[in-house]
Motif scaffolding. Structure first.
Motif, PDB file in Angstrom:
ATOM      1  N   GLU A 182       0.830  -1.222   0.300  1.00  0.00           N
ATOM      2  CA  GLU A 182       0.161  -0.267  -0.119  1.00  0.00           C
ATOM      3  C   GLU A 182       0.800   1.084   0.267  1.00  0.00           C
ATOM      4  OE1 GLU A 182      -4.309  -0.208   1.627  1.00  0.00           O
ATOM      5  OE2 GLU A 182      -2.738  -1.102   3.218  1.00  0.00           O
ATOM      6  N   TYR A 183       1.683   1.925  -0.605  1.00  0.00           N
ATOM      7  CA  TYR A 183       2.851   2.990  -1.157  1.00  0.00           C
ATOM      8  C   TYR A 183       1.705   3.790  -1.635  1.00  0.00           C
ATOM      9  CZ  TYR A 183       6.500  -0.169  -1.307  1.00  0.00           C
ATOM     10  OH  TYR A 183       7.460  -1.008  -0.223  1.00  0.00           O
ATOM     11  N   VAL A 184       1.876   4.674  -1.394  1.00  0.00           N
ATOM     12  CA  VAL A 184       0.715   6.207  -2.029  1.00  0.00           C
ATOM     13  C   VAL A 184       1.869   6.438  -3.055  1.00  0.00           C
ATOM     14  CG1 VAL A 184       0.352   6.597   0.756  1.00  0.00           C
ATOM     15  CG2 VAL A 184       2.605   7.242   0.010  1.00  0.00           C
ATOM     16  N   THR A 185       0.823   6.563  -4.109  1.00  0.00           N
ATOM     17  CA  THR A 185       2.004   7.268  -5.326  1.00  0.00           C
ATOM     18  C   THR A 185       1.262   8.402  -5.698  1.00  0.00           C
ATOM     19  OG1 THR A 185      -0.671   5.990  -6.450  1.00  0.00           O
ATOM     20  CG2 THR A 185       1.765   4.988  -6.151  1.00  0.00           C
ATOM     21  N   GLU A 186       0.229   8.526  -6.462  1.00  0.00           N
ATOM     22  CA  GLU A 186      -0.562  10.179  -6.891  1.00  0.00           C
ATOM     23  C   GLU A 186      -2.094  10.083  -6.284  1.00  0.00           C
ATOM     24  OE1 GLU A 186      -0.533  11.146 -10.482  1.00  0.00           O
ATOM     25  OE2 GLU A 186       1.642  10.351 -11.375  1.00  0.00           O
ATOM     26  N   VAL A 187      -2.268  11.082  -5.985  1.00  0.00           N
ATOM     27  CA  VAL A 187      -3.832  12.059  -5.651  1.00  0.00           C
ATOM     28  C   VAL A 187      -4.659  12.990  -6.089  1.00  0.00           C
ATOM     29  CG1 VAL A 187      -2.660  13.819  -4.361  1.00  0.00           C
ATOM     30  CG2 VAL A 187      -4.913  13.512  -3.805  1.00  0.00           C
ATOM     31  N   GLY A 188      -5.640  12.056  -7.285  1.00  0.00           N
ATOM     32  CA  GLY A 188      -6.718  11.642  -7.603  1.00  0.00           C
ATOM     33  C   GLY A 188      -5.648  12.585  -9.368  1.00  0.00           C
ATOM     34  N   THR A 189      -5.337  13.459  -9.450  1.00  0.00           N
ATOM     35  CA  THR A 189      -3.514  14.032 -10.787  1.00  0.00           C
ATOM     36  C   THR A 189      -3.066  14.766 -10.371  1.00  0.00           C
ATOM     37  OG1 THR A 189      -5.453  15.841 -11.239  1.00  0.00           O
ATOM     38  CG2 THR A 189      -5.766  13.537 -12.443  1.00  0.00           C
ATOM     39  N   MET A 190      -2.890  14.432  -9.208  1.00  0.00           N
ATOM     40  CA  MET A 190      -2.051  15.529  -8.451  1.00  0.00           C
ATOM     41  C   MET A 190      -0.345  15.072  -8.282  1.00  0.00           C
ATOM     42  SD  MET A 190      -3.495  18.635  -6.299  1.00  0.00           S
ATOM     43  CE  MET A 190      -4.646  17.372  -5.876  1.00  0.00           C
ATOM     44  N   ASN A 191       0.426  15.145  -7.726  1.00  0.00           N
ATOM     45  CA  ASN A 191       1.484  14.309  -7.089  1.00  0.00           C
ATOM     46  C   ASN A 191       1.461  14.373  -5.485  1.00  0.00           C
ATOM     47  OD1 ASN A 191       3.621  14.899  -9.628  1.00  0.00           O
ATOM     48  ND2 ASN A 191       3.405  13.453  -8.561  1.00  0.00           N
ATOM     49  N   PHE A 192       1.719  13.542  -4.773  1.00  0.00           N
ATOM     50  CA  PHE A 192       1.506  13.142  -3.547  1.00  0.00           C
ATOM     51  C   PHE A 192       2.431  13.652  -2.013  1.00  0.00           C
ATOM     52  CE2 PHE A 192       1.016  11.365   0.213  1.00  0.00           C
ATOM     53  CZ  PHE A 192      -0.052  11.189   1.237  1.00  0.00           C
ATOM     54  N   PHE A 193       2.379  14.879  -1.286  1.00  0.00           N
ATOM     55  CA  PHE A 193       3.748  15.105  -0.164  1.00  0.00           C
ATOM     56  C   PHE A 193       3.283  15.023   0.901  1.00  0.00           C
ATOM     57  CE2 PHE A 193       5.679  16.956  -3.971  1.00  0.00           C
ATOM     58  CZ  PHE A 193       6.450  17.138  -3.749  1.00  0.00           C
ATOM     59  N   VAL A 194       4.362  13.971   1.640  1.00  0.00           N
ATOM     60  CA  VAL A 194       3.448  14.252   3.163  1.00  0.00           C
ATOM     61  C   VAL A 194       4.816  14.649   3.835  1.00  0.00           C
ATOM     62  CG1 VAL A 194       4.262  11.669   2.797  1.00  0.00           C
ATOM     63  CG2 VAL A 194       2.668  12.362   5.050  1.00  0.00           C
ATOM     64  N   ALA A 195       4.658  14.971   4.992  1.00  0.00           N
ATOM     65  CA  ALA A 195       5.688  15.980   6.487  1.00  0.00           C
ATOM     66  C   ALA A 195       5.136  14.840   7.178  1.00  0.00           C
ATOM     67  CB  ALA A 195       5.108  17.780   6.497  1.00  0.00           C
ATOM     68  N   ILE A 196       6.241  14.300   7.358  1.00  0.00           N
ATOM     69  CA  ILE A 196       6.098  13.908   8.742  1.00  0.00           C
ATOM     70  C   ILE A 196       7.786  13.747  10.040  1.00  0.00           C
ATOM     71  CG2 ILE A 196       6.824  11.008   9.499  1.00  0.00           C
ATOM     72  CD1 ILE A 196       4.923   9.809   7.366  1.00  0.00           C
ATOM     73  N   LYS A 197       7.702  14.031  11.162  1.00  0.00           N
ATOM     74  CA  LYS A 197       8.593  14.160  12.331  1.00  0.00           C
ATOM     75  C   LYS A 197       9.192  13.131  12.638  1.00  0.00           C
ATOM     76  CE  LYS A 197       7.809  17.560  15.202  1.00  0.00           C
ATOM     77  NZ  LYS A 197       7.033  17.929  16.819  1.00  0.00           N
ATOM     78  N   ASP A 198      10.028  12.125  13.015  1.00  0.00           N
ATOM     79  CA  ASP A 198      10.885  11.219  12.720  1.00  0.00           C
ATOM     80  C   ASP A 198      10.343  10.684  14.347  1.00  0.00           C
ATOM     81  OD1 ASP A 198      12.671   9.531  11.723  1.00  0.00           O
ATOM     82  OD2 ASP A 198      13.585   9.651  14.301  1.00  0.00           O
ATOM     83  N   LYS A 199      10.419   9.702  14.992  1.00  0.00           N
ATOM     84  CA  LYS A 199      10.565   9.356  15.749  1.00  0.00           C
ATOM     85  C   LYS A 199      11.226   8.957  16.283  1.00  0.00           C
ATOM     86  CE  LYS A 199       7.202   4.943  17.573  1.00  0.00           C
ATOM     87  NZ  LYS A 199       6.737   4.214  16.904  1.00  0.00           N
ATOM     88  N   GLU A 200      12.259   8.565  16.520  1.00  0.00           N
ATOM     89  CA  GLU A 200      13.459   8.637  16.758  1.00  0.00           C
ATOM     90  C   GLU A 200      14.009  10.519  17.322  1.00  0.00           C
ATOM     91  OE1 GLU A 200      14.154   6.116  18.986  1.00  0.00           O
ATOM     92  OE2 GLU A 200      12.870   4.722  17.450  1.00  0.00           O
TER      93      GLU A 200
END
Lengths: 411, 411
Positions: free
Chosen positions: B273-291
């Motif tokens: 379940e890799y995320v690839t694209e959203v609708g007709t846009m590219n997809f970005f996610v911002a995450i804070k590292d656990k460690e």
């Protein structure tokens, strides 16, 4: 010029606006579907009784048999039916064959809202016109249109309209055995806006081209390149529908195979290298079992990655009816390149052929796989195996009316 | 009506016949490629100096800003350039905006020989017209055409021609911030035969539509449905090219998501379940590292299953230039739904947004995944995260000329 009689712009724009508005509702809030992609039950369906016919005033010359090239020349007329989301199917028209006049923003040019069918009309020995399993084409076309948000239609009504069109252009159907009239039903989205959404209007049209036999001088066995670097279809994709989208991407791999001396790609799938289709045909392989010696005719199952070929279905049905009594096993199952290669090495590979509307069956001589050439069982100088030849005779016998069969529709 | 000046039939038929003939050679026998899908070096390339201009005699009214709907109304003119396998690129023409007149057998209607680009022209504070990274669109369009056997062209020549076209229709470019002229370069195969092969002729045309801001009243965060039953792209497929073929198959899944109250599909890939694209846009996610607590901006890598977005590339470049000094990590890497869900649960999911030409960035409120709703980090009533807002400001600052930047081409 075939100018759409209605201006679909306002209607289409309204439909799109509805969809966009609906799309803007917040998550979790249930809302009504803005409109069905199929014709609403309250909207007019395809009605063959409303047909109007405008005959050509400049009839074309009939080409001689040896001048026929597949899909290059067409008959005098064409059949057209417009659809709009607001009004459903409009009155069908037969007109002189003519250009389509479309706004450059029309969605068929940008987002490939398009699907088609391939079918043939044959002249039987009594001079009657026969269609071969047209109900299968109608059924498949409705599956194609549903997948890309184009409208559904009544298949019997379209068969009726196609029959009238073909009868009007009957003089183009060659009466020589092996020749026929290739019929191309096509549906395109005609909404003229660039928003990506369901088309608010569509055009269903049918054109026809007299064609000669695929192999004018008898069978010619072909060579295939087992192709894994390009993937034609995948689970969850649209490779089982007859969409335009499935064809343009196959040309460069086809040219790459051709540069290496092969006629067609053999499309593999997955690490297991399952064989799926050959070029634009379904794929059949006949193998003798290692243990029992039983002969097995194998084709890939309808798992969403292969086209539901009408010829494929006909080959399977005839094999079940006529080969099983001879001791054959008939299987719709996955088969790997490795299995085919082993059978070839061990002398158990009886024959391989493609199946499709154009050639009926197309025998295969060999398959280039990795750095090997797999021999498919034909003797030197032999252009078809026994099974391929029998299948072609059986199917053509039904198509041309030698044999009375429920698959043939006399019109 | 825009009638092709040349009859491509004979040339195309010859090219197809050559190809068919070549395809019939026996396996193992080496043969010459019948013709290159790219323009032969000896054939004329795209030459902007040969442009002819026919101005409209019926100029359109300019719509007020609040009447603009994306891609519904177009400027007075269009740019067209024909190509044939025999003659290469013919003289470019700017003409009044008008219908295309095409034979119903034209290959664009049957086999989806079509690709396009989306780009915009902006008015800067000095009233000058600016294009944003048009070289990237040209580069990508040539990759698209190569993949479906349509001809290559000189990108600089097309930028020059588009500049002339846009200047001629300059009065359609709104000068209000957030408004722009959407430019749609399109190439279609125009061979009018049904044989499945490389088109012997093509038409490159450009139309333009004045458009308003994607979010007229400020950002509106959207909801996504994580979609696994339909698969947009596959390794070895064509999902990384801007082909019409990639769009029609997305509409039914989009409508299915909309019926459940979501704005767009989030296209997943594979069992992981890799995320690839959203609708007709590219997809970005911002995450804070656990460690370490380090912030990471993640987007899917260019592995062949996602579109090479120009906005994607711009977001990545600006993030590397301006966020890394602030301590961010910027990654093109695979990211799973599970990783996103875990980050959300643990309060480490900073924000999620889509990126594309239409909206620049499009903030995401939540993602429906299986039977859960993943919160993407926006506070109640908040419509965009800090990063999405900064990115939009940075990119629009360059597009509208607040900031002098090599990405902006003043024409």
């Amino acid at each position: 010029m075939l100018l759409p009689r209605l201006s679909p712009l306002l209607r289409s724009a309204t439909a799109t606006a509805q969809f966009q508005l609906a799309s803007k509702c917040l998550a979790g809030r249930r809302w009504q579907r803005p409109y069905s992609v199929a014709t609403e039950p309250t909207l007019p369906g395809l009605d063959s009784s409303k047909l109007t016919v405008t005959k050509t005033t400049t009839p074309k010359d009939i080409l001689s048999s040896d001048e026929l090239v597949f899909g290059r020349t067409f008959t005098d007329h064409m059949l057209s039916i417009e659809w709009t989301a607001a009004d459903g199917w409009l009155a069908p028209r037969i007109t002189p064959y003519q250009n389509l006049s479309l706004d450059p923003a029309t969605c068929v040019f940008h987002y490939a809202f398009e699907c088609f069918e391939g079918m043939k009309a044959y002249k039987d020995p009594n001079g009657k016109i026969r269609l071969f399993r047209p109900d299968k084409n109608m059924e498949r076309m409705n599956k194609s249109t549903a997948r890309i948000a184009l409208p559904q239609f009544d298949g019997n009504a379209l068969i009726d309209l196609i029959s009238k069109f073909v009868k009007l252009d009957e003089r183009f159907i060659p009466s020589t055995r092996g020749y026929s009239l290739y019929i191309r039903p096509t549906m395109i989205g005609t909404q003229r806006t660039l928003g990506v959404g369901p088309p608010g209007s569509a055009l269903l049209y049918v054109i026809a081209s007299p064609v000669g036999p695929y192999y004018p001088t008898g069978f010619k066995a072909i060579s295939l390149q087992a192709t894994d670097y390009a993937v034609r279809a995948w689970p969850g994709g649209v490779g089982d529908k007859k969409l335009g989208a499935n064809y343009a991407p196959c040309i460069v791999p086809q040219m790459t195979a051709a540069r290496k001396g092969f006629h067609q790609n053999l499309w593999l799938f997955g690490e297991e290298e399952y064989v799926t289709e050959v070029g634009t045909m379904n794929f059949f392989v006949a193998i003798k079992d290692k243990e029992t010696g039983q002969k097995e005719l194998i084709t890939a199952p309808l798992d969403g990655t292969i086209l539901e070929g009408v010829t494929r279905d006909s080959v399977l049905s005839l094999a079940r009816e006529r080969l099983i009594p001879e001791g054959w096993k008939v299987s719709e199952r996955k088969c790997t390149m490795k299995e085919i290669a082993s059978a070839s090495e061990e002398g158990r590979l009886l024959e391989v052929f493609g199946a499709g509307t154009a050639a009926v069956v197309s025998p295969v001589r060999n398959i280039g796989w990795r750095d090997r050439m797999i021999d498919c069982g034909l003797k030197e100088g032999e252009e078809a195996g026994e099974l391929a030849a029998r299948m072609k005779d059986w199917i053509e016998g039904i198509q041309y009316g030698d044999e009375s069969h429920p698959w043939a529709l006399t019109i």
